[in-house]
Design a protein around this motif. Structure first.
Motif, PDB file in Angstrom:
ATOM      1  N   VAL A  50      12.756  28.406  35.856  1.00 13.50           N
ATOM      2  CA  VAL A  50      12.622  29.620  35.048  1.00 13.50           C
ATOM      3  C   VAL A  50      12.384  29.265  33.585  1.00 13.50           C
ATOM      4  O   VAL A  50      11.446  29.759  32.953  1.00 13.50           O
ATOM      5  CB  VAL A  50      13.878  30.513  35.205  1.00 13.50           C
ATOM      6  CG1 VAL A  50      13.918  31.599  34.132  1.00 13.50           C
ATOM      7  CG2 VAL A  50      13.913  31.144  36.581  1.00 13.50           C
ATOM      8  N   THR A  53       8.985  27.114  33.103  1.00 17.58           N
ATOM      9  CA  THR A  53       7.768  27.913  33.243  1.00 17.58           C
ATOM     10  C   THR A  53       7.603  28.878  32.081  1.00 17.58           C
ATOM     11  O   THR A  53       6.515  28.983  31.498  1.00 17.58           O
ATOM     12  CB  THR A  53       7.787  28.686  34.580  1.00 17.58           C
ATOM     13  OG1 THR A  53       7.931  27.754  35.643  1.00 17.58           O
ATOM     14  CG2 THR A  53       6.508  29.478  34.769  1.00 17.58           C
ATOM     15  N   SER A  54       8.662  29.574  31.732  1.00 13.73           N
ATOM     16  CA  SER A  54       8.546  30.565  30.652  1.00 13.73           C
ATOM     17  C   SER A  54       8.216  29.907  29.315  1.00 13.73           C
ATOM     18  O   SER A  54       7.360  30.399  28.578  1.00 13.73           O
ATOM     19  CB  SER A  54       9.811  31.412  30.546  1.00 13.73           C
ATOM     20  OG  SER A  54      10.929  30.607  30.277  1.00 13.73           O
ATOM     21  N   THR A  55       8.860  28.794  28.998  1.00 11.00           N
ATOM     22  CA  THR A  55       8.557  28.140  27.727  1.00 11.00           C
ATOM     23  C   THR A  55       7.152  27.546  27.722  1.00 11.00           C
ATOM     24  O   THR A  55       6.476  27.568  26.692  1.00 11.00           O
ATOM     25  CB  THR A  55       9.593  27.054  27.377  1.00 11.00           C
ATOM     26  OG1 THR A  55       9.662  26.106  28.438  1.00 11.00           O
ATOM     27  CG2 THR A  55      10.956  27.659  27.111  1.00 11.00           C
TER      28      THR A  55
END
Length: 141
Positions: A50, A53-55
């Protein structure tokens, strides 16, 4: 409104917001919440994925947004400097558009300026002052 104007306004807004302390605080809080939630998710691969991927996605998109803003700022600065060169009788018009020269040509201009600076008296175009003492400053290495 054209797509270019929409992106320009969007990029400017995002760039402006990204530089705010509040934005940093929100991002930091997000990382802290993610880290604290680790034990609840058993530090699973999904939990790690999570944040990774988001960063990655945010960083990837921010590169383009910030580059757009930087390009516009740079072009505006060059236009202002070009206008000052044109307005100054002492400035050389050859410097207008210097940002479009090759690296070799820019180095040559820089060397020409250094030679001219060495040959020029220290007080060229400086207003006459009453007797003041100036410390000698050696050039940076």
């Amino acid at each position: 409104m054209s797509q270019k104007n929409i992106f320009t306004r969007f990029a400017g807004g995002v760039s402006h917001a990204a530089g705010k302390p509040l934005t940093f605080g929100v991002a930091l809080l997000g990382v802290i919440v993610w880290a604290v939630s680790g034990p609840f998710f058993g530090f699973s691969e999904t939990w790690q994925l999570v944040v990774n991927t988001s960063t990655t996605i945010i960083t990837f998109l921010m590169v383009f947004v910030l580059q757009n803003t930087q390009n516009r700022d740079s072009e505006a600065l060059h236009a202002k400097l070009d206008d000052l060169i044109l307005a100054s009788k002492a400035a050389k018009n050859a410097f207008i558009g210097a940002e479009r020269l090759s690296e070799h040509e820019i180095k040559q201009l820089h060397q020409d300026l250094e030679r001219a600076a060495k040959d020029a008296p220290d007080d060229v175009d400086q207003p006459k002052r009453k007797s003041t003492t100036r410390a000698k400053v050696s050039p940076a290495p």
